[in-house]
Design a protein around this motif. Structure first.
Motif, short mmCIF file in Angstrom:
data_model
loop_
_atom_site.label_atom_id
_atom_site.label_comp_id
_atom_site.label_asym_id
_atom_site.label_seq_id
_atom_site.Cartn_x
_atom_site.Cartn_y
_atom_site.Cartn_z
N VAL A 103 0.80 -1.03 -0.15
CA VAL A 103 0.11 0.19 -0.05
C VAL A 103 0.94 1.09 -0.03
CG1 VAL A 103 -1.87 -1.18 1.21
CG2 VAL A 103 -0.21 -0.06 2.66
N PRO A 104 0.24 2.37 -0.25
CA PRO A 104 1.03 3.66 -0.30
C PRO A 104 1.53 3.97 1.18
CG PRO A 104 -0.75 3.59 -1.74
CD PRO A 104 -0.80 2.76 -0.93
N ALA A 105 2.78 4.56 1.35
CA ALA A 105 3.17 4.81 2.63
C ALA A 105 2.57 6.31 3.00
CB ALA A 105 4.71 4.91 2.65
N GLN A 106 1.35 6.49 3.18
CA GLN A 106 0.84 7.58 3.24
C GLN A 106 0.35 7.93 4.87
OE1 GLN A 106 -2.91 7.89 1.25
NE2 GLN A 106 -3.37 5.72 1.78
N PHE A 107 0.74 6.90 5.68
CA PHE A 107 0.90 7.00 7.02
C PHE A 107 2.36 6.25 7.67
CE2 PHE A 107 -3.74 7.01 5.98
CZ PHE A 107 -4.29 8.00 6.75
N ARG A 108 2.54 6.61 8.98
CA ARG A 108 3.39 5.64 9.45
C ARG A 108 2.61 5.26 10.79
NH1 ARG A 108 5.51 8.80 13.84
NH2 ARG A 108 5.32 10.89 13.65
N ARG A 109 3.26 4.18 11.40
CA ARG A 109 2.53 3.56 12.62
C ARG A 109 3.32 4.03 13.64
NH1 ARG A 109 3.38 0.09 8.50
NH2 ARG A 109 1.51 -1.18 7.71
N GLU A 110 2.63 4.39 14.75
CA GLU A 110 3.37 5.08 15.96
C GLU A 110 2.83 4.16 17.20
OE1 GLU A 110 2.76 9.16 18.10
OE2 GLU A 110 4.24 9.47 16.46
N TRP A 111 3.75 3.63 17.97
CA TRP A 111 3.41 2.89 19.21
C TRP A 111 2.85 3.90 20.18
CZ3 TRP A 111 2.96 -2.14 18.94
CH2 TRP A 111 3.72 -2.83 17.97
N ASP A 112 1.34 3.53 20.70
CA ASP A 112 0.92 4.59 21.58
C ASP A 112 -0.43 3.82 22.37
OD1 ASP A 112 -0.33 6.58 23.09
OD2 ASP A 112 -0.65 7.87 21.33
N PHE A 113 -0.16 3.44 23.58
CA PHE A 113 -0.98 2.55 24.56
C PHE A 113 -1.59 3.46 25.63
CE2 PHE A 113 1.76 -0.63 22.76
CZ PHE A 113 0.60 -1.58 22.16
N THR A 114 -1.42 4.74 25.48
CA THR A 114 -1.82 5.74 26.28
C THR A 114 -3.33 5.92 26.30
OG1 THR A 114 -1.74 7.74 24.94
CG2 THR A 114 0.29 7.34 26.29
N ARG A 115 -3.82 6.34 27.22
CA ARG A 115 -5.57 6.63 27.17
C ARG A 115 -5.78 7.27 26.03
NH1 ARG A 115 -10.04 9.29 28.46
NH2 ARG A 115 -11.70 8.38 29.57
N ASP A 116 -5.25 8.48 25.61
CA ASP A 116 -5.65 9.30 24.75
C ASP A 116 -5.35 8.47 23.11
OD1 ASP A 116 -6.44 11.21 26.28
OD2 ASP A 116 -4.70 12.73 25.94
N GLY A 117 -4.14 7.61 23.30
CA GLY A 117 -3.76 7.12 22.01
C GLY A 117 -4.88 5.82 21.76
N VAL A 118 -5.22 5.34 22.81
CA VAL A 118 -6.30 4.06 22.57
C VAL A 118 -7.53 4.69 22.11
CG1 VAL A 118 -7.39 2.55 23.78
CG2 VAL A 118 -5.21 2.72 24.05
N LEU A 119 -7.90 5.81 22.66
CA LEU A 119 -9.22 6.26 22.36
C LEU A 119 -9.20 7.10 21.07
CD1 LEU A 119 -10.22 8.25 25.51
CD2 LEU A 119 -11.04 6.12 24.66
N ARG A 120 -8.15 7.51 20.30
CA ARG A 120 -7.86 8.30 19.06
C ARG A 120 -8.03 7.13 18.09
NH1 ARG A 120 -4.23 11.70 21.32
NH2 ARG A 120 -2.63 10.42 20.60
N SER A 121 -7.33 5.87 18.41
CA SER A 121 -7.06 4.88 17.49
C SER A 121 -8.35 4.15 17.31
CB SER A 121 -6.10 3.66 18.16
OG SER A 121 -5.93 2.67 17.49
N LEU A 122 -9.18 4.02 18.35
CA LEU A 122 -10.54 3.32 18.16
C LEU A 122 -11.39 4.30 17.47
CD1 LEU A 122 -12.59 0.96 18.80
CD2 LEU A 122 -13.03 1.91 21.14
N GLU A 123 -11.59 5.48 17.58
CA GLU A 123 -12.18 6.39 16.66
C GLU A 123 -12.01 6.52 15.50
OE1 GLU A 123 -13.35 11.10 16.62
OE2 GLU A 123 -11.75 10.45 17.87
#
Length: 336
Positions: A103-123
């Protein structure tokens, strides 16, 4: 298709569709192939579908959501994962992803298990899936992120479950030891164990599976073909095992398993697909399926009649030891 109920009420079919390949894992999959695979899975009675933002930088979630859009939402279970945030990288969109997905590399993956990170990821996942809820959310491969995953990560998921936002929460990993810790020490409902409870790797029998039985936590078995080693009647000399060249002793063991199975008219992939479900803690086996043909083949493997005499013989020879807690599959636990 038989189902097993998680302790929170969600029901997983014994065979689940793993949607990593719908995110162009290793090679391109067309939109039509992806939709046909989901349609074939539905027709086969599969009602558990698993995906993640990591799979194709969101492509798997978008395709799976589109393919399920016209299905009754209460008739299937949908799981995704959190912990790998997708950060836009428009300056790299002309390049290809360097983490196994075409796939095109239009995003990069960033590890984030903080509360805000979890909520943003699920959204973000809800938006890509085009739905207002997912049923199961897993922390995704938190191996090197213990501090956050074991505190803010799992605490946030439990909070979402207690609020009724999701039905069940858990962790998905390629190891059993840390999964066993999550089962023993946190309030998870289900864990996804990849590659550690298979015909040739039964590490989970020593730690995870006893803990899961003790705590009433369900296990979803994934990567049961061990990187393709167990996906054919006989392994090729260059077969991969856990993403590397398979050692000679492992190849020899698979050939010996095939030698025992062939007189019964059973193949190694049939054994590999069904073996995890012999343990009472295992609720479902998730298999990656790219096309409708993959769905047909895997459904046949899962539903073939493996004689108990074959399992007994494999146990007697020390090739595939019994699981210790086996009961009759369709009377020992809640099914429908």
């Amino acid at each position: 298709m038989h189902e097993h109920r998680l302790r929170t009420g969600a029901r997983l079919t014994e065979l689940g569709l793993g949607a990593a390949q719908l995110g162009n894992l290793y090679r391109r999959t067309t939109d039509e192939e992806a939709r046909d695979a989901v349609d074939a899975a539905w027709d086969a009675g599969i009602r558990y579908f698993d995906t993640a933002p990591h799979y194709g930088l969101g492509l798997s979630e978008r395709r799976l959501g589109a393919a399920l859009a016209d299905r009754p939402r209460d008739e299937y279970v949908l799981s995704t994962k959190v912990g790998r945030a997708l950060v836009p990288t428009p300056d790299r969109a002309h390049l290809r992803d360097d983490d196994g997905f075409d796939v095109p590399a239009q995003f990069r993956r960033e590890w984030d298990f903080t509360r805000d990170g979890v909520l943003r990821s699920l959204e973000g996942s809800l938006g890509r899936l085009g739905t207002d809820r997912v049923d199961v959310v897993y922390l995704h491969d938190p191996d090197a992120h213990w501090a956050e995953a074991s505190t803010s990560g799992i605490d946030t998921l439990v909070e979402l479950r207690d609020q009724g936002v999701v039905s069940a929460v858990g962790v998905g990993m390629n190891q059993s030891a840390m999964l066993a810790w999550f089962v023993r020490e946190t309030d998870v409902d289900v864990v996804m164990c990849a590659g550690r409870f298979t015909l040739v790797d039964r590490a989970a029998l020593a730690d995870l599976l006893p803990a899961a039985l003790d705590r009433g936590v369900s296990v979803v078995a994934a990567a049961v073909y061990n990187s393709g080693l167990l996906a054919g009647p006989r392994p090729r000399p260059d077969a991969r095992y856990d993403y590397e060249q398979a050692p000679a002793d492992v190849l020899d063991r698979v050939h010996r398993i095939a030698d025992v199975a062939e007189p019964f008219g059973i193949t190694v992939p049939e054994l590999a697909a069904q073996y995890p479900l012999r343990h009472d803690a295992v609720a479902s086996v998730v298999l990656g399926m790219r096309t409708a043909a993959h769905v047909t083949a895997n459904t046949a493997r899962m539903t073939s009649a493996v004689p108990s005499e074959l399992w007994d013989e494999l146990d007697r020879l020390g090739l595939v030891p019994g699981v210790g807690s086996e009961q009759d599959r369709h009377t020992g636990r809640s099914t429908s």
